[in-house]
Motif scaffolding. Structure first.
Motif, short mmCIF file in Angstrom:
data_model
loop_
_atom_site.label_atom_id
_atom_site.label_comp_id
_atom_site.label_asym_id
_atom_site.label_seq_id
_atom_site.Cartn_x
_atom_site.Cartn_y
_atom_site.Cartn_z
N HIS A 182 -35.43 -7.24 9.64
CA HIS A 182 -34.70 -6.35 8.73
C HIS A 182 -34.46 -5.01 9.42
CE1 HIS A 182 -38.00 -3.61 7.62
NE2 HIS A 182 -38.76 -4.67 7.79
N GLY A 183 -33.47 -4.29 8.93
CA GLY A 183 -33.17 -2.97 9.47
C GLY A 183 -31.88 -2.44 8.87
N SER A 184 -31.38 -1.35 9.45
CA SER A 184 -30.14 -0.72 9.00
C SER A 184 -29.21 -0.60 10.20
CB SER A 184 -30.41 0.67 8.43
OG SER A 184 -31.21 0.58 7.28
N ILE A 185 -27.91 -0.83 9.94
CA ILE A 185 -26.90 -0.70 10.99
C ILE A 185 -25.78 0.21 10.49
CG2 ILE A 185 -27.44 -2.89 12.11
CD1 ILE A 185 -24.98 -4.10 10.70
N ALA A 186 -25.09 0.83 11.43
CA ALA A 186 -23.99 1.74 11.09
C ALA A 186 -22.98 1.74 12.23
CB ALA A 186 -24.52 3.16 10.87
N PRO A 187 -21.73 2.12 11.94
CA PRO A 187 -20.74 2.23 13.01
C PRO A 187 -21.09 3.38 13.97
CG PRO A 187 -19.69 2.30 10.84
CD PRO A 187 -21.16 2.41 10.63
N PRO A 188 -20.63 3.31 15.22
CA PRO A 188 -20.84 4.43 16.15
C PRO A 188 -19.90 5.58 15.77
CG PRO A 188 -19.44 2.79 17.15
CD PRO A 188 -19.87 2.22 15.82
N ASN A 189 -19.99 6.69 16.49
CA ASN A 189 -19.08 7.82 16.25
C ASN A 189 -17.65 7.40 16.56
OD1 ASN A 189 -21.16 9.52 15.56
ND2 ASN A 189 -21.47 10.24 17.65
N LYS A 190 -16.73 7.79 15.70
CA LYS A 190 -15.30 7.51 15.85
C LYS A 190 -15.00 6.03 16.06
CE LYS A 190 -14.52 12.11 17.62
NZ LYS A 190 -13.99 12.96 18.65
N PRO A 191 -15.44 5.18 15.10
CA PRO A 191 -15.21 3.74 15.26
C PRO A 191 -13.77 3.35 14.93
CG PRO A 191 -16.17 4.15 13.14
CD PRO A 191 -16.13 5.49 13.85
N THR A 192 -13.35 2.24 15.46
CA THR A 192 -12.10 1.61 15.04
C THR A 192 -12.46 0.68 13.88
OG1 THR A 192 -11.25 1.68 17.29
CG2 THR A 192 -10.18 0.14 15.76
N LEU A 193 -11.87 0.96 12.72
CA LEU A 193 -12.20 0.20 11.51
C LEU A 193 -11.09 -0.79 11.18
CD1 LEU A 193 -13.66 3.14 9.44
CD2 LEU A 193 -14.95 1.36 10.60
N PRO A 194 -11.36 -1.91 10.58
CA PRO A 194 -12.69 -2.39 10.24
C PRO A 194 -13.46 -2.77 11.51
CG PRO A 194 -11.10 -4.09 9.74
CD PRO A 194 -10.32 -2.88 10.19
N LEU A 195 -14.81 -2.65 11.42
CA LEU A 195 -15.69 -2.95 12.55
C LEU A 195 -16.63 -4.08 12.13
CD1 LEU A 195 -16.88 -2.05 15.37
CD2 LEU A 195 -18.56 -0.79 14.01
N THR A 196 -16.59 -5.19 12.86
CA THR A 196 -17.45 -6.33 12.56
C THR A 196 -18.69 -6.29 13.45
OG1 THR A 196 -15.56 -7.69 11.94
CG2 THR A 196 -17.59 -8.85 12.49
N VAL A 197 -19.87 -6.40 12.83
CA VAL A 197 -21.13 -6.43 13.56
C VAL A 197 -21.81 -7.77 13.27
CG1 VAL A 197 -23.44 -5.42 13.73
CG2 VAL A 197 -21.42 -3.93 13.58
N LEU A 198 -22.22 -8.45 14.32
CA LEU A 198 -22.93 -9.73 14.19
C LEU A 198 -24.21 -9.65 15.00
CD1 LEU A 198 -23.14 -12.74 13.37
CD2 LEU A 198 -21.81 -13.27 15.43
N LEU A 199 -25.33 -9.95 14.32
CA LEU A 199 -26.63 -10.03 14.98
C LEU A 199 -27.12 -11.47 14.90
CD1 LEU A 199 -28.35 -6.92 13.39
CD2 LEU A 199 -27.56 -7.14 15.73
N ASN A 200 -27.71 -11.96 15.98
CA ASN A 200 -28.27 -13.32 16.02
C ASN A 200 -29.69 -13.29 16.56
OD1 ASN A 200 -25.17 -14.26 16.66
ND2 ASN A 200 -26.35 -15.76 15.50
N LEU A 201 -30.53 -14.17 16.02
CA LEU A 201 -31.80 -14.45 16.66
C LEU A 201 -31.49 -15.48 17.74
CD1 LEU A 201 -34.94 -13.94 16.45
CD2 LEU A 201 -35.00 -16.25 15.48
N THR A 202 -31.92 -15.21 18.96
CA THR A 202 -31.73 -16.18 20.04
C THR A 202 -33.09 -16.63 20.56
OG1 THR A 202 -31.59 -14.55 21.83
CG2 THR A 202 -29.52 -15.16 20.73
N VAL A 203 -33.15 -17.90 20.90
CA VAL A 203 -34.33 -18.49 21.53
C VAL A 203 -33.86 -19.06 22.85
CG1 VAL A 203 -36.11 -20.26 21.33
CG2 VAL A 203 -35.44 -18.94 19.31
N ASN A 204 -34.38 -18.50 23.94
CA ASN A 204 -33.91 -18.85 25.28
C ASN A 204 -32.38 -18.76 25.38
OD1 ASN A 204 -36.49 -19.19 26.29
ND2 ASN A 204 -36.54 -21.37 25.79
#
Length: 179
Positions: free
Chosen positions: A93-115
């Protein structure tokens, strides 16, 4: 009463007569528990705001709880090492946000990876439409580690973004079933 071996059937016999019954019971004992087993868990977190880029792991700067030797993590690393084969559970769990001066819309995808392979169900996607938006993100997913030295990461799969208040807890649930 007699205790039988695990996996055998319970038995009742009459060692008396039909008019004066004396019942002898054989009750099987349960399977042996896990002798010497201990809790196997590691939890790491990061509170300062950090920036990540595509195809890079999130960095966890501190460990908070660590019991056992099945899971290891070095401070200021995005890599968790599984030292024992088995079935594990990852909670993120956590919090995410766009960087400074983002191009919107901005898609963020996080994955758990194993090897370096994304785990099905171990992902979170968020689309930002506002530059000031902060989104809470989380996932919980089981995974299998088939060998010692398995590498687990939370990877940024799309776009640069800010993250803060993140935590990843990994538990060893048990051995890999043979059935």
């Amino acid at each position: 009463m007699t205790t039988g071996d695990p996996g055998t059937s319970a038995q009742v016999t009459n060692s008396g007569t039909s008019s004066s019954a004396i019942f002898d019971f054989v009750i099987p004992r349960g399977q042996d528990g896990c002798t010497g087993c201990s809790v196997q868990v590691l939890s790491a977190y990061s509170t300062p705001s950090q920036t990540t880029t595509v195809n890079n792991p999130l960095i966890f700067d501190r460990n908070s709880t660590a019991y056992g030797t099945a899971i290891t993590h070095a401070n200021n690393s995005g890599q968790f090492l599984i030292q024992e084969p088995g079935v594990y559970m990852a909670l993120f769990h956590g919090s995410i946000a766009p960087p400074n001066k983002p191009t919107l819309p901005l898609t963020v995808l996080l994955n758990l990876t194993v090897n370096n392979v994304a785990i099905n169900g171990g992902a979170v996607l968020h689309v930002f439409h506002n530059a000031g938006e902060v989104a809470p993100v989380s996932f919980a997913v089981p995974f299998t580690a088939t060998a010692a030295g398995t590498v687990v990461r939370v990877m940024a799969q799309q776009n640069t973004f800010l993250y803060s208040g993140i935590a990843l807890t990994i538990y060893k649930l048990g051995e890999i079933p043979t059935v």
